[in-house]
Every structure is written in C-alpha cells, then in structure tokens.
Design a protein around this motif. Structure first.
Motif, short mmCIF file in Angstrom:
data_model
loop_
_atom_site.label_atom_id
_atom_site.label_comp_id
_atom_site.label_asym_id
_atom_site.label_seq_id
_atom_site.Cartn_x
_atom_site.Cartn_y
_atom_site.Cartn_z
N VAL A 129 -24.21 -31.28 -3.59
CA VAL A 129 -22.76 -31.10 -3.38
C VAL A 129 -22.46 -30.97 -1.88
O VAL A 129 -21.54 -31.60 -1.37
CB VAL A 129 -22.26 -29.86 -4.15
CG1 VAL A 129 -20.90 -29.41 -3.62
CG2 VAL A 129 -22.18 -30.16 -5.63
N LYS A 159 -23.04 -34.35 -0.15
CA LYS A 159 -21.96 -35.28 -0.50
C LYS A 159 -20.69 -34.95 0.29
O LYS A 159 -20.03 -35.83 0.84
CB LYS A 159 -21.68 -35.19 -2.00
CG LYS A 159 -20.54 -36.08 -2.50
CD LYS A 159 -20.35 -35.85 -3.99
CE LYS A 159 -19.15 -36.64 -4.52
NZ LYS A 159 -19.35 -38.08 -4.46
N PHE A 160 -20.38 -33.65 0.36
CA PHE A 160 -19.17 -33.24 1.08
C PHE A 160 -19.31 -33.56 2.57
O PHE A 160 -18.36 -34.05 3.21
CB PHE A 160 -18.95 -31.73 0.89
CG PHE A 160 -17.69 -31.23 1.52
CD1 PHE A 160 -16.46 -31.43 0.90
CD2 PHE A 160 -17.71 -30.56 2.74
CE1 PHE A 160 -15.28 -30.99 1.48
CE2 PHE A 160 -16.54 -30.10 3.32
CZ PHE A 160 -15.32 -30.32 2.70
N SER A 192 -20.16 -24.02 -0.16
CA SER A 192 -20.02 -24.25 -1.61
C SER A 192 -20.03 -22.90 -2.31
O SER A 192 -20.70 -21.95 -1.89
CB SER A 192 -21.16 -25.12 -2.13
OG SER A 192 -22.41 -24.53 -1.87
N ILE A 227 -16.28 -30.15 -7.10
CA ILE A 227 -17.22 -31.26 -7.31
C ILE A 227 -18.04 -30.96 -8.55
O ILE A 227 -18.75 -29.94 -8.62
CB ILE A 227 -18.13 -31.45 -6.09
CG1 ILE A 227 -17.29 -31.74 -4.84
CG2 ILE A 227 -19.13 -32.59 -6.34
CD1 ILE A 227 -18.09 -31.89 -3.57
N GLU A 272 -20.71 -36.42 -10.01
CA GLU A 272 -19.69 -37.06 -9.19
C GLU A 272 -20.29 -37.57 -7.88
O GLU A 272 -21.22 -37.01 -7.36
CB GLU A 272 -18.55 -36.08 -8.87
CG GLU A 272 -17.69 -35.76 -10.07
CD GLU A 272 -16.49 -34.88 -9.68
OE1 GLU A 272 -16.39 -34.52 -8.50
OE2 GLU A 272 -15.69 -34.57 -10.58
#
Length: 419
Positions: A191, A194-195, A314, A415, A419
C-alpha cells in the motif's frame, strides 16, 4: 477428672476440647452434664467449619460468574501511547458487553500488565496471565517483537491470543491459538509503495529507506515496501539503519540527502519518527516522508509539529470516516476519555469485541473451542473494517492513508487489497 472439664470458660473449653476431646470421649467416667457440655462445644466447632466451607464455596461460585481476560501492553516507555490507547479501547468494549449482560450471563473482567516495551517483560507478563491468573484469553501486543515474545507462551498453554496491532506475518505463524485483527505487513508495504508511486503529489521513482534494524516490525515492513516499490518500477537509492532510542540521525539523513530521493520511507515508531522529522527539517530535506501504522499517535504531532507537514502514513482507520459504526465508537470514546481515539484504540476495541463474539458461540470457554470460533469469523463489522479470518488467522482489510497537517492526521485515501 479429665482436664478439659476443669474450666467453665467457653473459649478455653473450645481450645481444650480440640486438644483433649478424643481422650475425654474414651473415659467411662463421663457424666451426662459433662457429655452435654462437650456436645455443645463440638456443635460450635462443626458450625464454624461448615460456615468456612460455605464461604469457600461462595468464593468459587463468584469466580465462575465472571470471565477473566488478560492484556499486556506498553503502558510506560517510549511507545506508551500504544498500550494506553489499546487498553482504553479494550476497557470500552468490556463496559459495553457487561452493560448488555456480559458474555452468556458472565461478566468480563480485565487484568492488564505493563510490559514497558521490553520483550522480556512481555514474556513475563503473559506467563503471569496464563499460569497465575488463569485468564481465558489474552489480548496484545501492538509491537510485533513483543507479540512474538509472548505468542509461544499462549500457544504452549492453549490460551487464545489476539494481537490488536502486530502486523509482522510471523506473529500468527507461531500456532493455531494466535490471531490478530489488523492487516499484515506484506499488504501495508505494498500500500505504501503504491501510494508513493501513484499519488499525484509524490509520483516517486526513487525512494530512500531509514529502518529500525532492531524491530521486527520495522525490518519486515521495509522489506515489503522495497519489494513492492521495485516491482512497480521504482529504485531504492539509499538504505540506512538506526536503533530505537537513538538521538542523532544526522549521518543517515546526510547520506540520504546525497542520494536525492523523491520520498523517504521510515517504517518506525512515533517517538523516533518525530525526532527524525525535526532533524531532517534542519538539514533541509524537503521530500515527503512516508511510514506505516507505527506513526499513529497523538505524540507524533506534538514531537514533530510542522516538520511532518506533507508527510503520510498508512493506518487502520480515520477519525474522519463518516460511517455510523466509526462515529459511534468515537463518540463513546470521547465521552469516556475526552480525546479522539487513535487507530490503536480502535483495534483494541475490535480485538475485544471479536473475542466476546467467539466466546458467545463457542461450546465452552476452553482455549481450543474459542480458537475454533475465532477461525470461523466472517464479516465481523469492526470499527477498523469488516473482519474475516483467512486460513492463516489474519484478516483481509483495506488500509487508509493519512497526511500530517500541522500535527494532525487527515484522511487522504483508502486502498483495498488487490487494488
């Protein structure tokens, strides 16, 4: 004449009768009056013994009218907000279930021990909970290293343990008695990567990593971030290490600055992260920093202030989530503790509630029966998301990304897995 009958004082006679009565009863010369006196004394003694036995029975009955669960957490030490928030969330859940009649008519009582953020203390605390206090189940810890120190003890003794917040995959790999209600690091690392790669404000292709080399949580999360960031086409331009509690990060930050990253990933805990942010600002490092749920504490903003503006982490929930489930929890928490709950409090609350749910449907309060019910958990609506246990006793849940703005985390994105 038997000595015991030489006094008319009742207390002395009780004492003497205890010592001498057997001999007295063997004497053929005992009179009717003496026999009645002795019978009265023996009756008093029998009544006293019966009363004591009755009190003992009442005590055991009382103990079976409640369910005792244990919590071990960092109530003091450098990550004290982790343990305090978690304990408050658990306490809130207990008040709720007891107000509703308890678990199948039994009240729930909590025993909490402070492990001071020390793995040895964590092991000792859980040993006391399991062997001395005979708890039905254990909740804890936040830090993965502390859960890893305690989980083998629960597994060996057949006591279910639910970690609210330990994200390292190894925690539940200890055995079939160990569960958690948080997502795990492979997902959290992906996550964050990806961010960092896709967020419009970052769009990073080059990342630096600053990791606490002594914390399984930090090491595991940096590994997962690195794999996902590289798999997404990015490059790791610098990898630096520190040790929890360090005060001077200038050497690592100077090296990172020279590598010209577009984002710095710091999978540490809030105390160290706050100090790192302050020193990074002094060195003129202006690229955004990014981390995991170990940042989640009100202390982070108090330590770093605006040095973390435009930085992200996160987490398991956002207090800005408008869903009634989340807002009702926040209202209850604020009413009791006069502050907004962080993610650790929400996870403590969820961990306790999912335990009570399993206890209600288990055929008994034996460890194996409760663990078997925990394994069946499907669609449990927690504050931190809908929880369904997978085959490895880990829930599959979405993560949220929060941005620090003037010391306060603000919601940015959600998220979900895949995804």
């Amino acid at each position: 004449m038997p000595t015991c009958f030489a006094t008319s004082d009742s207390e002395s006679c009780i004492s003497l009768a205890r010592d001498k009565a057997p001999n007295c009863l063997t004497k053929s010369t005992i009179s009717l009056r003496q026999f009645l006196r002795l019978s009265k004394v023996v009756g008093i003694l029998l009544l006293a013994v019966t009363s004591l036995m009755s009190l003992g029975c009442q005590s055991r009955v009382a103990s079976t009218d409640e369910i005792v669960i244990g919590h071990f957490g960092s109530i003091t030490g450098s990550e004290a907000t982790f343990g305090i928030s978690t304990d408050r969330g658990i306490q809130l859940a207990i008040e709720e279930v007891n107000a509703a009649g308890g678990v199948n008519g039994k009240k729930v009582r909590l025993i909490t021990y402070d492990d001071k953020g020390d793995p040895r203390e964590a092991g000792s605390a859980v040993t006391r909970l399991v062997t001395r206090d005979q708890v039905t189940a254990v909740l804890g810890e936040v830090a993965s290293g502390l859960s890893l120190a305690a989980a083998p003890i629960c597994q060996e003794n057949g006591v279910p343990m639910i970690s609210p917040s330990s994200t390292n995959p190894k925690v539940t790999q200890v055995g079939d008695m160990i569960y958690r209600v948080c997502f795990i690091d492979p997902f959290q690392g992906s996550v964050c990567a990806k961010f960092a790669r896709e967020n419009e404000k970052i769009k990073a292709t080059k990342a630096a990593i600053l990791c606490d080399q002594t914390a399984p949580y930090s090491v595991g999360l940096q590994e997962e971030f690195e794999k996902a960031f590289i798999a997404g086409g990015g490059t790791i331009v610098s990898k630096q290490a520190y040790q929890a509690g360090d005060q001077d990060f200038s050497a690592q930050l100077t090296s990172i600055r020279a590598s010209e990253p577009e984002v710095i990933f710091i999978p540490g805990y809030y105390t160290d992260v706050g100090n790192i942010a302050l020193q990074a600002k002094k060195l003129g490092l202006k690229v955004p920093m990014l981390g995991g749920d170990g940042w989640d504490s009100a202390k982070l903003g108090q330590i770093a202030g605006d040095a973390l503006n435009g930085c992200y982490y996160s987490n398991h929930y956002s207090h800005e989530d408008p869903s009634p489930r989340v807002q009702n929890f926040i209202k209850l928490y604020q009413g009791k503790y006069q502050e907004t709950p962080d993610g650790l409090a929400a996870l403590g609350y969820d961990a306790a509630r999912i335990l009570f749910s399993a206890m209600k449907t288990a055929p008994s309060l034996g460890g194996k029966d409760i663990a078997a019910e925990l394994a069946k958990t499907t669609g449990f609506e927690g504050v931190t998301g809908v929880i369904s246990m997978d085959a490895n006793r880990n829930p599959v849940k979405p993560a949220v990304i929060l941005e620090m703005k003037d010391g306060t985390p603000r919601y940015v994105a959600t998220i979900a897995p895949g995804e």
